[in-house]
Design a protein around this motif. Structure first.
Motif, mmCIF file in Angstrom:
data_model
loop_
_atom_site.group_PDB
_atom_site.id
_atom_site.type_symbol
_atom_site.label_atom_id
_atom_site.label_comp_id
_atom_site.label_asym_id
_atom_site.label_seq_id
_atom_site.Cartn_x
_atom_site.Cartn_y
_atom_site.Cartn_z
ATOM 1 N N ASP A 22 7.067 5.638 4.229
ATOM 2 C CA ASP A 22 7.151 7.411 3.947
ATOM 3 C C ASP A 22 7.517 7.818 2.713
ATOM 4 N N VAL A 23 8.570 7.862 1.967
ATOM 5 C CA VAL A 23 8.186 8.722 0.411
ATOM 6 C C VAL A 23 7.477 8.936 -0.300
ATOM 7 N N TRP A 24 6.451 8.003 0.303
ATOM 8 C CA TRP A 24 5.064 8.626 -0.809
ATOM 9 C C TRP A 24 4.618 9.575 0.496
ATOM 10 N N LYS A 25 4.735 9.697 1.215
ATOM 11 C CA LYS A 25 3.711 10.304 2.609
ATOM 12 C C LYS A 25 4.740 11.745 2.441
ATOM 13 N N LYS A 26 6.138 11.494 2.551
ATOM 14 C CA LYS A 26 6.613 12.590 1.832
ATOM 15 C C LYS A 26 6.820 13.394 0.635
ATOM 16 N N SER A 27 6.883 12.787 0.013
ATOM 17 C CA SER A 27 6.926 13.109 -1.630
ATOM 18 C C SER A 27 4.711 14.177 -0.929
ATOM 19 N N MET A 28 3.789 13.687 -0.276
ATOM 20 C CA MET A 28 2.537 14.416 -0.398
ATOM 21 C C MET A 28 2.880 15.602 0.475
ATOM 22 N N ASN A 44 1.263 -1.095 -0.191
ATOM 23 C CA ASN A 44 0.028 -0.190 0.188
ATOM 24 C C ASN A 44 0.877 1.702 0.005
ATOM 25 N N HIS A 45 0.513 1.943 -1.040
ATOM 26 C CA HIS A 45 1.497 3.029 -0.908
ATOM 27 C C HIS A 45 1.397 4.189 -0.213
ATOM 28 N N LYS A 46 -0.020 4.201 0.521
ATOM 29 C CA LYS A 46 0.410 5.450 1.322
ATOM 30 C C LYS A 46 0.768 4.524 3.130
ATOM 31 N N ASP A 47 1.136 3.576 2.867
ATOM 32 C CA ASP A 47 1.769 3.020 4.123
ATOM 33 C C ASP A 47 3.445 3.695 3.940
ATOM 34 N N ASN A 70 3.157 8.823 -8.946
ATOM 35 C CA ASN A 70 4.420 7.860 -9.528
ATOM 36 C C ASN A 70 4.769 6.910 -8.629
ATOM 37 N N ILE A 71 4.815 7.265 -7.340
ATOM 38 C CA ILE A 71 5.110 6.281 -6.395
ATOM 39 C C ILE A 71 3.840 5.413 -6.445
ATOM 40 N N ALA A 72 2.317 5.998 -6.212
ATOM 41 C CA ALA A 72 1.726 5.134 -5.946
ATOM 42 C C ALA A 72 1.083 4.176 -6.767
ATOM 43 N N GLU A 73 1.037 4.444 -8.290
ATOM 44 C CA GLU A 73 1.524 3.829 -9.340
ATOM 45 C C GLU A 73 2.200 2.574 -9.706
ATOM 46 N N GLY A 74 3.477 3.192 -9.300
ATOM 47 C CA GLY A 74 4.250 1.612 -9.895
ATOM 48 C C GLY A 74 3.692 1.139 -8.926
ATOM 49 N N SER A 75 2.798 1.337 -7.186
ATOM 50 C CA SER A 75 2.914 0.704 -6.374
ATOM 51 C C SER A 75 1.996 -0.773 -6.081
ATOM 52 N N GLY A 76 1.045 -0.093 -7.153
ATOM 53 C CA GLY A 76 -0.024 -0.700 -7.558
ATOM 54 C C GLY A 76 0.497 -2.169 -8.816
#
Length: 116
Positions: free
Chosen positions: A7-13, A2-5, A48-54
């Motif tokens: 840290d790299v996604w959180k920092k990018s948000m 899950n991308h929402k978990d 892109n982090i989210a899409e790649g994680s999926g």
């Protein structure tokens, strides 16, 4: 994964919020220029982090992380352009965010590469 978990996604948000706030002070004449360009690029990072994680495997995720790294470089360049044009003042905290997020993206990519 899950991308929402991540840290790299959180920092990018967090960076998305920072850039949106920063660009609120850009001149109206830049609404469809630099403002639009930097906002699109910064939104591309967590997207892109989210899409790649999926995606189905780490190889695809790594490719999307490379795209996110490119978007981060684009955002940093556009920020530096805004500084040169005197739309914003140089901001060390923001510049450290760029460095930190770059390290997180590279670290995550390297972790995935070593898993193979």
């Amino acid at each position: 994964m899950n991308h929402k978990d991540l840290d790299v996604w959180k920092k990018s948000m967090d960076l998305v919020e920072t850039i949106y706030q920063l660009t609120n002070n850009f001149p109206d004449s830049e609404k469809f220029g630099l403002t639009n360009q930097i906002r699109r690029a910064v939104v591309s990072i967590p997207s892109n982090i989210a899409e790649g994680s999926g995606r189905k495997n780490d190889k695809e995720l790594i490719q999307f992380l490379h795209i996110a790294l490119g978007s981060l470089a684009e955002v940093e360049t556009q920020y530096l352009i805004a500084v040169r044009l005197k739309y914003v003042v140089k901001n060390e905290v923001l510049e450290n965010e760029f460095i930190s997020l770059n390290k997180l993206l590279i670290g995550f990519r390297n972790y995935l590469l070593k898993k193979k």
